[in-house]
Design a protein around this motif. Sequence first.
Motif, PDB file in Angstrom:
ATOM      1  N   TYR A   1      44.131  31.326  16.567  1.00 58.21           N
ATOM      2  CA  TYR A   1      44.682  31.091  15.236  1.00 58.21           C
ATOM      3  C   TYR A   1      43.621  31.336  14.169  1.00 58.21           C
ATOM      4  N   GLN A   2      44.088  31.798  13.013  1.00 55.61           N
ATOM      5  CA  GLN A   2      43.214  31.942  11.855  1.00 55.61           C
ATOM      6  C   GLN A   2      44.069  31.725  10.614  1.00 55.61           C
ATOM      7  N   VAL A   3      43.519  30.970   9.662  1.00 54.96           N
ATOM      8  CA  VAL A   3      44.223  30.694   8.409  1.00 54.96           C
ATOM      9  C   VAL A   3      43.652  31.591   7.326  1.00 54.96           C
ATOM     10  N   PHE A   4      44.553  32.250   6.612  1.00 55.92           N
ATOM     11  CA  PHE A   4      44.183  33.091   5.470  1.00 55.92           C
ATOM     12  C   PHE A   4      44.772  32.440   4.226  1.00 55.92           C
ATOM     13  N   TRP A   5      43.954  32.317   3.194  1.00 56.51           N
ATOM     14  CA  TRP A   5      44.392  31.655   1.969  1.00 56.51           C
ATOM     15  C   TRP A   5      44.734  32.684   0.906  1.00 56.51           C
ATOM     16  N   ASN A   6      45.847  32.445   0.228  1.00 61.08           N
ATOM     17  CA  ASN A   6      46.316  33.280  -0.894  1.00 61.08           C
ATOM     18  C   ASN A   6      46.470  34.744  -0.502  1.00 61.08           C
ATOM     19  N   ASP A   7      47.231  35.006   0.527  1.00 59.05           N
ATOM     20  CA  ASP A   7      47.638  36.360   0.931  1.00 59.05           C
ATOM     21  C   ASP A   7      46.468  37.289   1.217  1.00 59.05           C
TER      22      ASP A   7
END
Length: 163
Positions: free
Chosen positions: A96-102
């Motif tokens: 998993y990886q979270v990307f912020w603001n597209d």
Amino acid sequence: MKFFKVLSSNKGLTLIEVLVSLTILSLILLGIMNFFNQAYSFTNSNQKKTAAINVARNALTYMEQSSGNNSFIALRDRLEKNPATEGTLRICDNSYQVFWNDEVQGCEPITINNVAYNVTIVPSLDENNTAYFIPLTVEVAWTVKQHDYTTSMEGAIKSEDLR
């Protein structure tokens, strides 16, 4: 009395009587088959919604585990600077990886049973609790047969200072 005569008669059934009884039987069987078709589609849609809820639960768990004390402070600072921040959870290199603001870069949505689940993490800062908690809403969206479905789950990540 006539009924007993008909039952004890040696005459067979006429072709019309056989066709009428087959028609009635086929109408009853069609109604029963329609019930099984509806039950199958209902079960199938519930299976996909259950998978989406599990994806949302995994996203909340991932956010809580990946927010150690330093990550929690960094996330809280990012959200305080830009309260409209939204995250997108994707799979990159089998994790998993979270990307912020597209800022998503070439990673794939979470796919289960050939259904792609798009996960959006929406934090909501509360001035009273931001020192120790960050409330989150995880929204999961998926498409099946050109129909869009969504579900959401609420949770919070905690600072390591509380543990």
